[in-house]
Design a protein around this motif. Structure first.
Motif, PDB file in Angstrom:
ATOM      1  N   GLY A 408       0.834  -1.189   0.000  1.00 36.92           N
ATOM      2  CA  GLY A 408       0.000   0.000   0.000  1.00 36.92           C
ATOM      3  C   GLY A 408       0.872   1.243   0.000  1.00 36.92           C
ATOM      4  N   TRP A 409       0.720   2.094  -1.018  1.00 41.52           N
ATOM      5  CA  TRP A 409       1.510   3.314  -1.132  1.00 41.52           C
ATOM      6  C   TRP A 409       0.680   4.520  -0.688  1.00 41.52           C
ATOM      7  CZ3 TRP A 409       6.589   3.423  -3.019  1.00 41.52           C
ATOM      8  CH2 TRP A 409       7.056   2.267  -3.653  1.00 41.52           C
ATOM      9  N   SER A 410       1.348   5.598  -0.261  1.00 37.91           N
ATOM     10  CA  SER A 410       0.667   6.831   0.096  1.00 37.91           C
ATOM     11  C   SER A 410       1.440   8.016  -0.467  1.00 37.91           C
ATOM     12  CB  SER A 410       0.543   6.969   1.621  1.00 37.91           C
ATOM     13  OG  SER A 410      -0.305   5.973   2.156  1.00 37.91           O
ATOM     14  N   GLY A 411       0.734   9.127  -0.672  1.00 35.77           N
ATOM     15  CA  GLY A 411       1.345  10.343  -1.190  1.00 35.77           C
ATOM     16  C   GLY A 411       0.638  10.833  -2.436  1.00 35.77           C
ATOM     17  N   THR A 412       0.831  12.104  -2.766  1.00 36.59           N
ATOM     18  CA  THR A 412       0.267  12.614  -4.014  1.00 36.59           C
ATOM     19  C   THR A 412       0.870  11.898  -5.209  1.00 36.59           C
ATOM     20  OG1 THR A 412       1.891  14.417  -4.076  1.00 36.59           O
ATOM     21  CG2 THR A 412      -0.219  14.896  -3.034  1.00 36.59           C
ATOM     22  N   SER A 413       2.035  11.269  -5.017  1.00 39.94           N
ATOM     23  CA  SER A 413       2.632  10.460  -6.083  1.00 39.94           C
ATOM     24  C   SER A 413       1.698   9.355  -6.540  1.00 39.94           C
ATOM     25  CB  SER A 413       3.945   9.828  -5.603  1.00 39.94           C
ATOM     26  OG  SER A 413       4.998  10.750  -5.638  1.00 39.94           O
ATOM     27  N   PHE A 414       0.793   8.915  -5.668  1.00 41.67           N
ATOM     28  CA  PHE A 414      -0.109   7.824  -6.019  1.00 41.67           C
ATOM     29  C   PHE A 414      -1.532   8.300  -6.240  1.00 41.67           C
ATOM     30  CE2 PHE A 414       3.704   6.041  -4.501  1.00 41.67           C
ATOM     31  CZ  PHE A 414       3.900   4.971  -5.354  1.00 41.67           C
ATOM     32  N   SER A 415      -1.761   9.593  -5.992  1.00 40.49           N
ATOM     33  CA  SER A 415      -3.011  10.215  -6.434  1.00 40.49           C
ATOM     34  C   SER A 415      -2.919  10.533  -7.920  1.00 40.49           C
ATOM     35  CB  SER A 415      -3.270  11.505  -5.637  1.00 40.49           C
ATOM     36  OG  SER A 415      -3.244  11.264  -4.254  1.00 40.49           O
ATOM     37  N   ALA A 416      -1.746  11.032  -8.343  1.00 40.35           N
ATOM     38  CA  ALA A 416      -1.563  11.419  -9.745  1.00 40.35           C
ATOM     39  C   ALA A 416      -1.817  10.261 -10.710  1.00 40.35           C
ATOM     40  CB  ALA A 416      -0.172  12.011  -9.950  1.00 40.35           C
ATOM     41  N   PRO A 417      -1.276   9.041 -10.487  1.00 39.51           N
ATOM     42  CA  PRO A 417      -1.543   7.969 -11.454  1.00 39.51           C
ATOM     43  C   PRO A 417      -2.998   7.525 -11.492  1.00 39.51           C
ATOM     44  CG  PRO A 417      -0.257   7.137  -9.600  1.00 39.51           C
ATOM     45  CD  PRO A 417      -0.272   8.631  -9.483  1.00 39.51           C
ATOM     46  N   ILE A 418      -3.751   7.758 -10.431  1.00 42.33           N
ATOM     47  CA  ILE A 418      -5.191   7.475 -10.508  1.00 42.33           C
ATOM     48  C   ILE A 418      -5.832   8.407 -11.529  1.00 42.33           C
ATOM     49  CG2 ILE A 418      -7.381   7.576  -9.238  1.00 42.33           C
ATOM     50  CD1 ILE A 418      -5.881   6.652  -6.753  1.00 42.33           C
ATOM     51  N   VAL A 419      -5.465   9.675 -11.476  1.00 43.11           N
ATOM     52  CA  VAL A 419      -5.983  10.639 -12.456  1.00 43.11           C
ATOM     53  C   VAL A 419      -5.457  10.310 -13.849  1.00 43.11           C
ATOM     54  CG1 VAL A 419      -5.920  13.072 -13.163  1.00 43.11           C
ATOM     55  CG2 VAL A 419      -6.333  12.464 -10.767  1.00 43.11           C
ATOM     56  N   ALA A 420      -4.160   9.997 -13.957  1.00 51.98           N
ATOM     57  CA  ALA A 420      -3.588   9.642 -15.253  1.00 51.98           C
ATOM     58  C   ALA A 420      -4.285   8.414 -15.838  1.00 51.98           C
ATOM     59  CB  ALA A 420      -2.092   9.396 -15.113  1.00 51.98           C
ATOM     60  N   GLY A 421      -4.609   7.435 -14.980  1.00 44.98           N
ATOM     61  CA  GLY A 421      -5.314   6.248 -15.444  1.00 44.98           C
ATOM     62  C   GLY A 421      -6.695   6.576 -15.982  1.00 44.98           C
ATOM     63  N   LEU A 422      -7.410   7.479 -15.300  1.00 43.44           N
ATOM     64  CA  LEU A 422      -8.728   7.891 -15.789  1.00 43.44           C
ATOM     65  C   LEU A 422      -8.622   8.579 -17.144  1.00 43.44           C
ATOM     66  CD1 LEU A 422     -10.271   9.307 -12.477  1.00 43.44           C
ATOM     67  CD2 LEU A 422     -10.906   7.185 -13.624  1.00 43.44           C
ATOM     68  N   LEU A 423      -7.588   9.393 -17.317  1.00 45.88           N
ATOM     69  CA  LEU A 423      -7.419  10.090 -18.592  1.00 45.88           C
ATOM     70  C   LEU A 423      -7.009   9.115 -19.694  1.00 45.88           C
ATOM     71  CD1 LEU A 423      -5.690  13.387 -17.424  1.00 45.88           C
ATOM     72  CD2 LEU A 423      -8.121  12.856 -17.643  1.00 45.88           C
ATOM     73  N   ALA A 424      -6.235   8.093 -19.346  1.00 54.75           N
ATOM     74  CA  ALA A 424      -5.897   7.064 -20.327  1.00 54.75           C
ATOM     75  C   ALA A 424      -7.151   6.312 -20.760  1.00 54.75           C
ATOM     76  CB  ALA A 424      -4.861   6.108 -19.750  1.00 54.75           C
ATOM     77  N   LEU A 425      -8.040   6.028 -19.820  1.00 53.63           N
ATOM     78  CA  LEU A 425      -9.314   5.398 -20.166  1.00 53.63           C
ATOM     79  C   LEU A 425     -10.123   6.307 -21.083  1.00 53.63           C
ATOM     80  CD1 LEU A 425     -10.288   3.917 -16.681  1.00 53.63           C
ATOM     81  CD2 LEU A 425      -9.698   2.606 -18.729  1.00 53.63           C
ATOM     82  N   LEU A 426     -10.116   7.599 -20.793  1.00 53.50           N
ATOM     83  CA  LEU A 426     -10.843   8.556 -21.629  1.00 53.50           C
ATOM     84  C   LEU A 426     -10.308   8.541 -23.059  1.00 53.50           C
ATOM     85  CD1 LEU A 426     -13.131  10.636 -21.030  1.00 53.50           C
ATOM     86  CD2 LEU A 426     -11.354  12.392 -20.987  1.00 53.50           C
ATOM     87  N   ASN A 427      -8.991   8.326 -23.188  1.00 59.68           N
ATOM     88  CA  ASN A 427      -8.368   8.293 -24.515  1.00 59.68           C
ATOM     89  C   ASN A 427      -8.830   7.108 -25.359  1.00 59.68           C
ATOM     90  OD1 ASN A 427      -6.907  10.619 -24.520  1.00 59.68           O
ATOM     91  ND2 ASN A 427      -4.905   9.653 -24.582  1.00 59.68           N
TER      92      ASN A 427
END
Length: 574
Positions: A408-427
């Protein structure tokens, strides 16, 4: 197909195979070989054009007369010997067989072809070829339609539907999956990071290193931390953790990435967790081919051959004077090439406006959210403020680590890839620019903050990015419906329309009222308003909108104005 009567017996060897359209249109025939033929075939002494001791066969094919009058020439042993599909197998009585594929000509059904071949008496077995697919493809075809069976999936909370009571900081990833129309479309994601490791549950398509530890050439095609750390002194696994949140394989092993059918590129821009913004800029220029001297100083750096996609940068450094010119220039070049840039807002519990590259122009800045006794708020470590665009879960984010571990990771470092993943899905379904995606992000957040929350006081952008809301807004934008004007009567449900007409105050008419739905605007804060103005149609408006007629000031994205205010005018919102 034409040409059956023109020397077809001579051309049969090539034409039969060339006309095999699909596996469902092929038959497999098997010939029982006499013992002497089996021995000569096995010894390699039989000539390619051997004549089998079966009456009526000549050399490599026999021709059947079709009902149309055309000839259908089918292969025998010569075709089998020239194919990698030879299958000589022991039967129960010790006989040997050679099996070969036969293409069915146009105009002849499989049933008819099967009967014709069986009636020849040449073939011991006539069977239909069966279409197959690899197990990987079976999983891929259904990856967004079924719940992943990866063991750690139950702990990947960002997949849960965002609700005020149960999941107020989650991103509705699984519900977004159900909306995707092109799940098999490949999308590209570029992870700028450090500590990339091999792991059984992740596949890097390619990787490069853009870090420079001295002024000589060190930028090259290596990217795994072990490539630069032969003594294994670095314990950092940050890169593989970030990459896994987005693209770990959906394969019933360990955890599930947010996106399947993905080309994942690792760009090592730091050494064991530390580095310089100039190396981040070099990575961006590698993507955009923006630096004409990049390969001159780094001839071992492979040329970029990928496609524009999502860039995740879970990293940052503080620059009080704003985004450095060299970095902003590289960002601009990447955006102009079609890349969408995401970065973590930082973990110092301070205003995020000095954290670069997240605060640079054009970059989507992501903060971290956390639950406190069930109540959502900004994570204690997360940066905040006006430069933050959106939030995502920032604690206990399941990701891969070194030695095939899952943690289990914590930090904004692991918030960013959640957003990046959503945008990849949007693509998968939309072809949007960085500017448009950034706007969609700012209107697709969900806020369940309490009035006395730190988010309400400090600023958490548009809230938790919700995948379903993001997708729906993208649909509205693509249809030209994000901002719209409709007669108020049409907006009402049919069962309410007559009630509204019957209960209007005297002299009023819903036919003269128009509802503005300005969904392209982010949520209006308590101390904000927007102004709607008009100018005569076709005359345009200056930047100052001087001479414009003010229609009204509004504090919500839905407003009702008079039809007369919108007649023969162009409308602008400020």
């Amino acid at each position: 197909m034409s040409g059956f009567k023109l020397n077809y017996a001579v051309l049969a060897s090539s034409l039969i195979l060339a006309n095999a359209v699909s596996a469902s249109e092929r038959l497999i025939v098997s010939i029982e070989l006499p013992t002497n033929q089996v021995e000569s075939l096995q010894s390699g002494n039989s000539p390619r054009g051997a004549v089998l001791p079966v009456t009526g066969l000549t050399k490599s094919e026999t021709c059947l007369i079709l009902p149309s009058g055309d000839n259908w020439c089918v292969p025998i042993v010569k075709e089998a010997l020239s194919s990698s599909a030879i299958a000589a197998q022991n039967s129960a009585n010790g006989s040997r067989y050679v099996s070969m594929k036969v293409a069915v000509p146009d105009g002849l059904s499989l049933d008819q072809a099967e009967v014709l071949l069986k009636n020849t008496g040449i073939y011991r077995h006539v069977e239909r070829d069966v279409a197959i697919t690899s197990m990987k493809s079976v999983v891929a075809n259904n990856w967004n339609a079924t719940t992943p069976l990866d063991p750690e999936f139950v702990k990947q909370h960002q997949f849960n539907r965002n609700t005020k009571t149960d999941s107020p900081i989650e991103s509705s990833v699984f519900a977004m999956w159900q909306l995707i129309e092109n799940p098999l479309k490949d999308v590209s994601v570029y992870v700028f990071d450090t500590g990339f490791r091999q792991h059984k549950d992740i596949v890097y398509d390619v990787g490069v290193n853009t870090t420079v530890e001295s002024y000589d050439n060190e930028r090259n095609g290596l990217f795994l931390e072990d490539d630069f750390d032969p003594e294994n002194l670095c314990n950092n696994s940050h890169g593989v953790g970030v990459a896994s949140v987005i693209g770990a394989a959906i394969n019933e092993v360990d955890m599930a990435g947010m996106v399947n059918d993905i080309t994942l590129t690792a760009v090592r821009v730091m050494k064991c967790g530390n580095g310089f913004l100039s190396d981040v800029a070099a990575g961006l220029d590698w993507l955009s081919d923006g630096d004409p001297f990049l390969y001159d100083v780094s001839p071992d750096l492979p040329r970029f051959t990928g496609q524009p996609g999502i860039v995740n940068m879970s990293l940052g450094g503080h620059v009080a004077s704003g985004c450095p010119f060299y970095l902003q220039s590289a960002i601009n070049r990447a955006i102009n090439k079609g890349f969408i840039l995401v970065a973590s807002a930082g973990n110092e519990s301070k205003d995020a406006s000095t954290n670069m590259p997240a605060a640079c122009e054009g970059v989507i800045s992501v903060g971290a959210a956390q639950l406190y006794d069930g109540s959502p708020d900004i994570a204690a470590f997360s940066n905040f403020g006006a430069s933050v665009d959106v939030m995502a879960r920032g604690t206990s984010v399941i990701g891969l680590s070194k030695d095939d571990a899952v943690i289990g990771w914590s930090g904004t470092s692991f918030s960013a890839p959640i957003v990046a993943g959503l945008l990849a899905l949007l693509n998968k379904d939309f072809d949007l620019t960085n500017k448009m995606v950034k706007q969609l992000v700012t209107i697709s957040g969900v806020t369940h903050w309490a009035e006395d929350s730190q988010c309400a006081a400090l600023g958490c952008g548009s809230g938790i990015l919700d995948g379903v809301k993001l997708y729906q807004n993208a649909v509205l934008y693509s249809n030209g419906e994000l901002d719209s004007a409709s007669y108020s009567l049409n907006v009402l449900a049919p069962c309410r329309q007559q009630w509204a007409v019957d209960n209007l105050y005297q002299g009023a008419s819903l036919c003269n009222d128009v509802r503005l739905d300005l969904l392209g605007l982010r949520n209006i804060k308590a101390n904000e308003a927007y102004r709607v103005v008009s100018v005569p149609k076709g005359q345009g408006a200056s930047v100052e909108l001087s001479g414009a007629t003010v229609i009204g000031n509004f504090t919500k994205r839905h407003a009702v104005v008079s039809k007369a205010d919108l007649t023969d005018v162009d409308v602008y919102v400020r």
